[in-house]
Motif scaffolding. Structure first.
Motif, mmCIF file in Angstrom:
data_model
loop_
_atom_site.group_PDB
_atom_site.id
_atom_site.type_symbol
_atom_site.label_atom_id
_atom_site.label_comp_id
_atom_site.label_asym_id
_atom_site.label_seq_id
_atom_site.Cartn_x
_atom_site.Cartn_y
_atom_site.Cartn_z
ATOM 1 N N ASP A 186 0.827 -1.205 0.000
ATOM 2 C CA ASP A 186 0.000 0.000 0.000
ATOM 3 C C ASP A 186 0.863 1.256 0.000
ATOM 4 O OD1 ASP A 186 -2.378 -1.394 -0.036
ATOM 5 O OD2 ASP A 186 -2.576 -1.405 2.151
ATOM 6 N N ALA A 187 2.071 1.139 0.534
ATOM 7 C CA ALA A 187 3.017 2.263 0.541
ATOM 8 C C ALA A 187 3.911 2.159 -0.691
ATOM 9 C CB ALA A 187 3.871 2.222 1.804
ATOM 10 N N VAL A 188 4.566 3.251 -1.031
ATOM 11 C CA VAL A 188 5.575 3.212 -2.089
ATOM 12 C C VAL A 188 6.835 2.633 -1.447
ATOM 13 C CG1 VAL A 188 6.968 4.567 -3.682
ATOM 14 C CG2 VAL A 188 4.585 5.211 -3.256
ATOM 15 N N LYS A 189 7.218 1.424 -1.857
ATOM 16 C CA LYS A 189 8.390 0.752 -1.298
ATOM 17 C C LYS A 189 9.400 0.515 -2.411
ATOM 18 C CE LYS A 189 8.138 -2.592 1.607
ATOM 19 N NZ LYS A 189 7.796 -3.898 2.228
ATOM 20 N N VAL A 190 10.520 1.211 -2.305
ATOM 21 C CA VAL A 190 11.598 1.105 -3.288
ATOM 22 C C VAL A 190 12.849 0.635 -2.560
ATOM 23 C CG1 VAL A 190 13.033 2.359 -4.944
ATOM 24 C CG2 VAL A 190 10.624 2.988 -4.652
ATOM 25 N N THR A 191 13.504 -0.364 -3.120
ATOM 26 C CA THR A 191 14.762 -0.860 -2.557
ATOM 27 C C THR A 191 15.825 -0.813 -3.640
ATOM 28 O OG1 THR A 191 13.595 -2.343 -1.049
ATOM 29 C CG2 THR A 191 15.929 -2.814 -1.453
ATOM 30 N N PHE A 192 16.973 -0.259 -3.277
ATOM 31 C CA PHE A 192 18.131 -0.266 -4.167
ATOM 32 C C PHE A 192 18.996 -1.456 -3.790
ATOM 33 C CE2 PHE A 192 17.006 4.277 -3.973
ATOM 34 C CZ PHE A 192 16.774 4.495 -5.321
ATOM 35 N N GLY A 193 19.158 -2.392 -4.724
ATOM 36 C CA GLY A 193 20.018 -3.541 -4.506
ATOM 37 C C GLY A 193 21.455 -3.190 -4.865
ATOM 38 N N THR A 194 22.389 -3.601 -4.002
ATOM 39 C CA THR A 194 23.810 -3.397 -4.266
ATOM 40 C C THR A 194 24.537 -4.722 -4.099
ATOM 41 O OG1 THR A 194 24.358 -2.828 -1.971
ATOM 42 C CG2 THR A 194 23.721 -0.997 -3.441
ATOM 43 N N ILE A 195 25.772 -4.756 -4.567
ATOM 44 C CA ILE A 195 26.562 -5.978 -4.501
ATOM 45 C C ILE A 195 28.009 -5.615 -4.192
ATOM 46 C CG2 ILE A 195 26.972 -5.986 -6.997
ATOM 47 C CD1 ILE A 195 26.637 -9.070 -6.879
ATOM 48 N N TYR A 196 28.661 -6.469 -3.400
ATOM 49 C CA TYR A 196 30.068 -6.260 -3.052
ATOM 50 C C TYR A 196 30.775 -7.607 -3.075
ATOM 51 C CZ TYR A 196 34.267 -4.915 -0.492
ATOM 52 O OH TYR A 196 35.574 -4.686 -0.130
ATOM 53 N N GLN A 197 31.846 -7.676 -3.853
ATOM 54 C CA GLN A 197 32.673 -8.888 -3.926
ATOM 55 C C GLN A 197 33.755 -8.795 -2.860
ATOM 56 O OE1 GLN A 197 32.390 -11.656 -6.263
ATOM 57 N NE2 GLN A 197 33.754 -12.531 -4.729
ATOM 58 N N LEU A 198 33.703 -9.689 -1.897
ATOM 59 C CA LEU A 198 34.671 -9.709 -0.804
ATOM 60 C C LEU A 198 35.994 -10.252 -1.326
ATOM 61 C CD1 LEU A 198 34.433 -9.043 2.244
ATOM 62 C CD2 LEU A 198 34.087 -11.471 2.630
ATOM 63 N N SER A 199 37.002 -9.410 -1.393
ATOM 64 C CA SER A 199 38.299 -9.837 -1.933
ATOM 65 C C SER A 199 39.264 -10.271 -0.831
ATOM 66 C CB SER A 199 38.932 -8.721 -2.758
ATOM 67 O OG SER A 199 39.087 -7.570 -1.963
ATOM 68 N N ASP A 200 38.973 -9.922 0.409
ATOM 69 C CA ASP A 200 39.827 -10.269 1.536
ATOM 70 C C ASP A 200 39.018 -11.126 2.512
ATOM 71 O OD1 ASP A 200 41.442 -10.417 3.769
ATOM 72 O OD2 ASP A 200 41.770 -8.250 3.924
ATOM 73 N N GLU A 201 39.271 -12.429 2.507
ATOM 74 C CA GLU A 201 38.525 -13.366 3.350
ATOM 75 C C GLU A 201 38.666 -13.048 4.841
ATOM 76 O OE1 GLU A 201 36.557 -16.343 2.546
ATOM 77 O OE2 GLU A 201 36.457 -15.288 0.649
ATOM 78 N N SER A 202 39.749 -12.382 5.230
ATOM 79 C CA SER A 202 39.938 -12.073 6.649
ATOM 80 C C SER A 202 38.886 -11.084 7.154
ATOM 81 C CB SER A 202 41.342 -11.526 6.903
ATOM 82 O OG SER A 202 41.482 -10.222 6.358
ATOM 83 N N LEU A 203 38.237 -10.355 6.251
ATOM 84 C CA LEU A 203 37.179 -9.422 6.666
ATOM 85 C C LEU A 203 36.004 -10.154 7.305
ATOM 86 C CD1 LEU A 203 37.108 -6.919 3.656
ATOM 87 C CD2 LEU A 203 38.058 -6.541 5.953
ATOM 88 N N LYS A 204 35.842 -11.434 6.977
ATOM 89 C CA LYS A 204 34.746 -12.221 7.547
ATOM 90 C C LYS A 204 34.814 -12.277 9.067
ATOM 91 C CE LYS A 204 33.692 -15.509 3.873
ATOM 92 N NZ LYS A 204 33.672 -16.945 3.556
ATOM 93 N N THR A 205 36.016 -12.169 9.611
ATOM 94 C CA THR A 205 36.166 -12.258 11.071
ATOM 95 C C THR A 205 35.531 -11.060 11.780
ATOM 96 O OG1 THR A 205 38.330 -11.185 11.053
ATOM 97 C CG2 THR A 205 38.295 -13.599 10.855
ATOM 98 N N GLN A 206 35.286 -9.965 11.060
ATOM 99 C CA GLN A 206 34.641 -8.792 11.663
ATOM 100 C C GLN A 206 33.141 -9.001 11.865
ATOM 101 O OE1 GLN A 206 35.314 -5.058 9.610
ATOM 102 N NE2 GLN A 206 37.415 -5.614 9.110
#
Length: 159
Positions: free
Chosen positions: A86-106
């Motif tokens: 019933d409301a105007v619902k807009v979502t912007f989809g984005t994507i990010y390729q994780l190049s550093d696996e160590s970031l997963k620890t965060q």
């Protein structure tokens, strides 16, 4: 008097994080008074934010993963309009390729009132049910047919 749900606009952003093994990050969303679903990090955009900055901020707020030094690598994917709402619902989809696996620890649960956990899944072996906009983004990424009630617009990449 106008019906507020008819005039209200909800503008959101979601971010699809993909690791080097082509797995995607999903959170188990178990927010009070809403059905439990699996979803991408995301949420409402704030005034004066770019799509990429909003995605980076929501990712940081929900998972503690800080991409502020690499925000320019967050790529627009699509624009989604929920035509069933019933409301105007807009979502912007984005994507990010994780190049550093160590970031997963965060990555951790920073909003336990909304999310129980974050997990990595093979994009072809996903848990159910998916949050509706997350489902739309994944189907778009995989070039699969969409359910009715969604208008999806590709975002052309600059040349």
């Amino acid at each position: 008097m106008n019906n507020p749900s008819k005039t209200q606009a909800l503008i959101g952003v979601g971010i699809m994080l993909i690791d080097q093994n082509q797995k995607i990050l999903l959170g188990y969303r178990n927010k009070k008074n809403e059905p439990a679903t699996w979803c991408f990090p995301g949420g409402k955009m704030d005034a004066h934010e770019s799509i990429e900055y909003a995605a980076m901020r929501e990712l940081l707020e929900e998972t503690a993963l800080d991409l502020s030094q690499d925000v320019e690598s967050i790529q627009p994917l699509n624009t989604i309009i929920d035509q069933n709402s019933d409301a105007v619902k807009v979502t912007f989809g984005t994507i990010y390729q994780l190049s550093d696996e160590s970031l997963k620890t965060q990555i951790c649960v920073t909003e336990p009132e909304i999310f129980e956990r974050w997990e990595w899944f093979n994009i072809n072996e996903l848990p159910q049910p998916l949050f509706p906009e997350t489902d739309v983004m994944i189907k778009y990424y995989l070039n699969q047919p969409q359910d009715k009630g969604w208008a999806i617009y590709s975002i052309a990449q600059p040349k």
